[in-house]
Motif scaffolding. Structure first.
Motif, PDB file in Angstrom:
ATOM      1  N   ARG A 190       0.851  -1.194   0.000  1.00 23.41           N
ATOM      2  CA  ARG A 190       0.000   0.000   0.000  1.00 23.41           C
ATOM      3  C   ARG A 190       0.882   1.237   0.000  1.00 23.41           C
ATOM      4  NH1 ARG A 190      -4.851   1.155  -1.932  1.00 23.41           N
ATOM      5  NH2 ARG A 190      -6.000   2.713  -0.711  1.00 23.41           N
ATOM      6  N   ASP A 191       0.556   2.177  -0.866  1.00 26.40           N
ATOM      7  CA  ASP A 191       1.332   3.409  -1.000  1.00 26.40           C
ATOM      8  C   ASP A 191       0.355   4.579  -1.024  1.00 26.40           C
ATOM      9  OD1 ASP A 191       3.166   5.367  -1.484  1.00 26.40           O
ATOM     10  OD2 ASP A 191       3.630   4.745  -3.545  1.00 26.40           O
ATOM     11  N   GLY A 192      -0.004   5.069   0.146  1.00 31.70           N
ATOM     12  CA  GLY A 192      -0.990   6.134   0.229  1.00 31.70           C
ATOM     13  C   GLY A 192      -2.351   5.639  -0.208  1.00 31.70           C
ATOM     14  N   SER A 193      -2.916   6.281  -1.218  1.00 35.82           N
ATOM     15  CA  SER A 193      -4.225   5.886  -1.726  1.00 35.82           C
ATOM     16  C   SER A 193      -4.127   4.897  -2.879  1.00 35.82           C
ATOM     17  CB  SER A 193      -4.986   7.136  -2.202  1.00 35.82           C
ATOM     18  OG  SER A 193      -4.274   7.760  -3.264  1.00 35.82           O
ATOM     19  N   HIS A 194      -2.915   4.456  -3.201  1.00 35.64           N
ATOM     20  CA  HIS A 194      -2.702   3.546  -4.314  1.00 35.64           C
ATOM     21  C   HIS A 194      -2.009   2.266  -3.845  1.00 35.64           C
ATOM     22  CE1 HIS A 194      -3.727   7.025  -6.700  1.00 35.64           C
ATOM     23  NE2 HIS A 194      -3.611   6.334  -7.824  1.00 35.64           N
ATOM     24  N   TRP A 195      -1.995   1.290  -4.743  1.00 39.61           N
ATOM     25  CA  TRP A 195      -1.220   0.078  -4.544  1.00 39.61           C
ATOM     26  C   TRP A 195       0.036   0.153  -5.388  1.00 39.61           C
ATOM     27  CZ3 TRP A 195      -2.372  -3.121  -0.712  1.00 39.61           C
ATOM     28  CH2 TRP A 195      -3.670  -3.095  -0.192  1.00 39.61           C
ATOM     29  N   SER A 196       1.132  -0.310  -4.818  1.00 44.61           N
ATOM     30  CA  SER A 196       2.415  -0.341  -5.504  1.00 44.61           C
ATOM     31  C   SER A 196       2.766  -1.798  -5.794  1.00 44.61           C
ATOM     32  CB  SER A 196       3.494   0.313  -4.633  1.00 44.61           C
ATOM     33  OG  SER A 196       4.766   0.188  -5.220  1.00 44.61           O
ATOM     34  N   LEU A 197       2.903  -2.150  -7.050  1.00 44.82           N
ATOM     35  CA  LEU A 197       3.190  -3.529  -7.449  1.00 44.82           C
ATOM     36  C   LEU A 197       4.598  -3.612  -8.024  1.00 44.82           C
ATOM     37  CD1 LEU A 197      -0.044  -2.919  -8.007  1.00 44.82           C
ATOM     38  CD2 LEU A 197       0.030  -5.226  -8.934  1.00 44.82           C
ATOM     39  N   THR A 198       5.376  -4.527  -7.497  1.00 51.85           N
ATOM     40  CA  THR A 198       6.705  -4.797  -8.042  1.00 51.85           C
ATOM     41  C   THR A 198       6.581  -5.895  -9.081  1.00 51.85           C
ATOM     42  OG1 THR A 198       7.731  -4.201  -5.934  1.00 51.85           O
ATOM     43  CG2 THR A 198       9.071  -5.450  -7.504  1.00 51.85           C
ATOM     44  N   VAL A 199       7.077  -5.618 -10.283  1.00 53.84           N
ATOM     45  CA  VAL A 199       6.885  -6.526 -11.412  1.00 53.84           C
ATOM     46  C   VAL A 199       8.241  -6.995 -11.922  1.00 53.84           C
ATOM     47  CG1 VAL A 199       5.882  -6.789 -13.713  1.00 53.84           C
ATOM     48  CG2 VAL A 199       4.794  -5.273 -12.033  1.00 53.84           C
ATOM     49  N   ARG A 200       8.403  -8.315 -11.973  1.00 51.22           N
ATOM     50  CA  ARG A 200       9.653  -8.915 -12.458  1.00 51.22           C
ATOM     51  C   ARG A 200       9.522  -9.227 -13.934  1.00 51.22           C
ATOM     52  NH1 ARG A 200      11.632 -12.893  -8.369  1.00 51.22           N
ATOM     53  NH2 ARG A 200      12.158 -10.869  -7.432  1.00 51.22           N
ATOM     54  N   ASP A 201      10.476  -8.762 -14.712  1.00 53.19           N
ATOM     55  CA  ASP A 201      10.476  -8.965 -16.159  1.00 53.19           C
ATOM     56  C   ASP A 201      11.095 -10.324 -16.484  1.00 53.19           C
ATOM     57  OD1 ASP A 201      11.914  -8.775 -18.925  1.00 53.19           O
ATOM     58  OD2 ASP A 201      10.401  -7.195 -18.949  1.00 53.19           O
ATOM     59  N   GLY A 202      10.370 -11.137 -17.255  1.00 57.50           N
ATOM     60  CA  GLY A 202      10.849 -12.471 -17.590  1.00 57.50           C
ATOM     61  C   GLY A 202      12.033 -12.490 -18.528  1.00 57.50           C
ATOM     62  N   HIS A 203      12.369 -11.346 -19.105  1.00 54.29           N
ATOM     63  CA  HIS A 203      13.528 -11.283 -19.999  1.00 54.29           C
ATOM     64  C   HIS A 203      14.788 -10.813 -19.284  1.00 54.29           C
ATOM     65  CE1 HIS A 203      10.919 -12.043 -23.413  1.00 54.29           C
ATOM     66  NE2 HIS A 203      10.112 -11.082 -23.003  1.00 54.29           N
ATOM     67  N   GLY A 204      14.696 -10.602 -17.973  1.00 56.14           N
ATOM     68  CA  GLY A 204      15.877 -10.232 -17.208  1.00 56.14           C
ATOM     69  C   GLY A 204      16.091  -8.755 -17.014  1.00 56.14           C
ATOM     70  N   ALA A 205      15.170  -7.926 -17.437  1.00 58.20           N
ATOM     71  CA  ALA A 205      15.286  -6.489 -17.202  1.00 58.20           C
ATOM     72  C   ALA A 205      15.074  -6.196 -15.715  1.00 58.20           C
ATOM     73  CB  ALA A 205      14.262  -5.736 -18.043  1.00 58.20           C
ATOM     74  N   PRO A 206      15.483  -5.032 -15.233  1.00 56.51           N
ATOM     75  CA  PRO A 206      15.281  -4.706 -13.813  1.00 56.51           C
ATOM     76  C   PRO A 206      13.801  -4.710 -13.444  1.00 56.51           C
ATOM     77  CG  PRO A 206      16.837  -3.181 -14.838  1.00 56.51           C
ATOM     78  CD  PRO A 206      16.240  -3.984 -15.943  1.00 56.51           C
ATOM     79  N   ASP A 207      13.524  -4.998 -12.172  1.00 57.31           N
ATOM     80  CA  ASP A 207      12.154  -4.952 -11.690  1.00 57.31           C
ATOM     81  C   ASP A 207      11.565  -3.562 -11.922  1.00 57.31           C
ATOM     82  OD1 ASP A 207      12.552  -7.512 -10.853  1.00 57.31           O
ATOM     83  OD2 ASP A 207      12.525  -7.079  -8.701  1.00 57.31           O
TER      84      ASP A 207
END
Length: 395
Positions: A190-207
């Protein structure tokens, strides 16, 4: 790519793609995140049955179990209507054919169960009746003489699992939805009034980090795992099920076939292949911690393949003479009480989930009510029986 959206949809199966399309049609700013490829898992691996009658698994323990499962009938009825018009609304065929379904009985006990089941279903508004004798032979001349009765539902049928979800994804993209594959959600905060989602890239790029006011979980067998990212218990039971496709043959089965006394689903595709399934198990792989490992292919069980073929050939003898083309395993998920999980997550503002039950069949209804909830509108039906918090209340 944008980092802030109105809505994030987690999952690129039929439900996730239907959600993305419906939301984009309503001009929401949406991103869909799929950990692998669109339609790669359950939605693309099942046989495409549109079962609106109660299935065998919903009543194999008797009528008390069937009465509980029937509480999902409003979703069945809504989905039947939505499947019928979905292709026209999308402007692209989903291979939907609704020429009726038969649930078969081979003895008096099974026939009695059909009569009781049909009475229960009619009380919820489903058009279904039991036929026998000459009417049954005229309706389905391909059936074996061992079949003594069948419950007939005229709105049952099938959809093309190879094309349905991808077509909805294309429709969503045309309307501006951001469709991202190889994008696994590994954290939700939870980030204030929003949700913060960490997304992992399947090609190896940074999250990457994505922010949204609304999160919709359409993750199928990964629903429980996604729930843990939110510290919410979303209990599901994963199933690995066996299916067989035969070589193409001349069209002779216009109906969706089920059985009141054994695991069986049988239909003929638009191309002429017979698709045989119905719940015969395969073996799920297990990781070192004892949890299902969905990254590894389940293992076929010889007795399931043979048992499924015998069940089909017994009631439709012609199937025994048609060579099998391939046999595979699809995964799906149910809940401990057989009813789906549909609705908001308690204490998690703006987070909604739908899964369980006959998830492919119910996908359009799931998507419709989640869109209503996300827009702050009262849903068309009472969702209390499907409340995701019901298991927590039992603890």
């Amino acid at each position: 790519m944008k980092a802030v959206h109105d809505i994030v949809v987690i999952g690129g199966g039929l439900l996730g793609c239907a959600l993305a399309w419906m939301l984009a049609r309503d001009r929401a700013d949406i991103v869909l995140l799929e950990k692998d490829q669109i339609n790669q898992h359950a939605s693309g691996q099942n046989a495409g049955s549109l079962h609106f009658q109660l299935e065998y698994r919903m009543m194999e323990q008797g009528l008390d179990q069937a009465r509980v499962a029937a509480e999902a009938m409003p979703l069945h009825l809504d989905s039947a209507k939505r499947w019928a018009r979905l292709g026209d609304e999308l402007g692209e065929s989903l291979g939907v054919v609704q020429t009726g379904g038969l649930m078969l009985a081979e003895n008096d006990e099974q026939a009695d169960l059909l009569y009781a089941k049909s009475e229960l279903e009619r009380s919820w508004g489903l058009d279904v009746r039991v036929i026998s004798g000459q009417e049954l032979r005229t309706t389905a001349p391909y059936l074996s003489d061992t079949v003594v009765a069948a419950s007939f539902c005229p709105i049952e049928g099938k959809a093309d699992t190879r094309t349905a979800a991808p077509a909805l994804a294309r429709g969503a993209a045309r309307l501006g939805a951001d469709i991202r594959t190889r994008s696994e959600v590994v954290a939700i905060d939870r980030d204030g009034s929003h949700w913060s989602l960490t997304v992992r890239d399947g090609h190896g790029a940074p999250d990457a980090t994505i922010h949204a006011a609304t999160v919709m979980i359409a993750a199928g067998v990964w629903t429980t795992e996604v729930g843990t990212l939110l510290d919410v218990d979303l209990p599901t039971v994963p199933l690995a099920l066996t299916m067989t496709a035969t070589m193409k043959t001349a069209k002779f089965i216009p109906h969706l076939i089920q059985h009141a006394g054994t695991k069986l689903s049988l239909k003929q595709s638009l191309d002429g292949n017979l698709l045989i399934g119905g719940g015969w198990p395969a073996r799920l792989m297990i990781d070192d911690a004892g949890n299902p490992d969905f990254a590894r292919k389940p293992e076929l069980l010889r007795h399931s393949v043979a048992g499924n073929a015998r069940a089909a050939a017994r009631v439709v003898p012609r199937t025994g003479n048609i060579p099998a083309l391939r046999t595979w395993v699809g995964t799906t998920t149910v809940t401990p009480d057989q009813l789906p999980l549909v609705g908001p997550l308690a204490g998690k503002p703006g987070v909604f989930v739908a899964t369980g039950g006959s998830a492919f069949t119910l996908g359009p209804a799931f998507a419709h009510v989640l869109v209503q909830l996300a827009q702050g509108r009262a849903p068309d039906m009472d969702l209390s029986a499907y409340d995701p918090a019901r298991y927590a209340r039992l603890q």
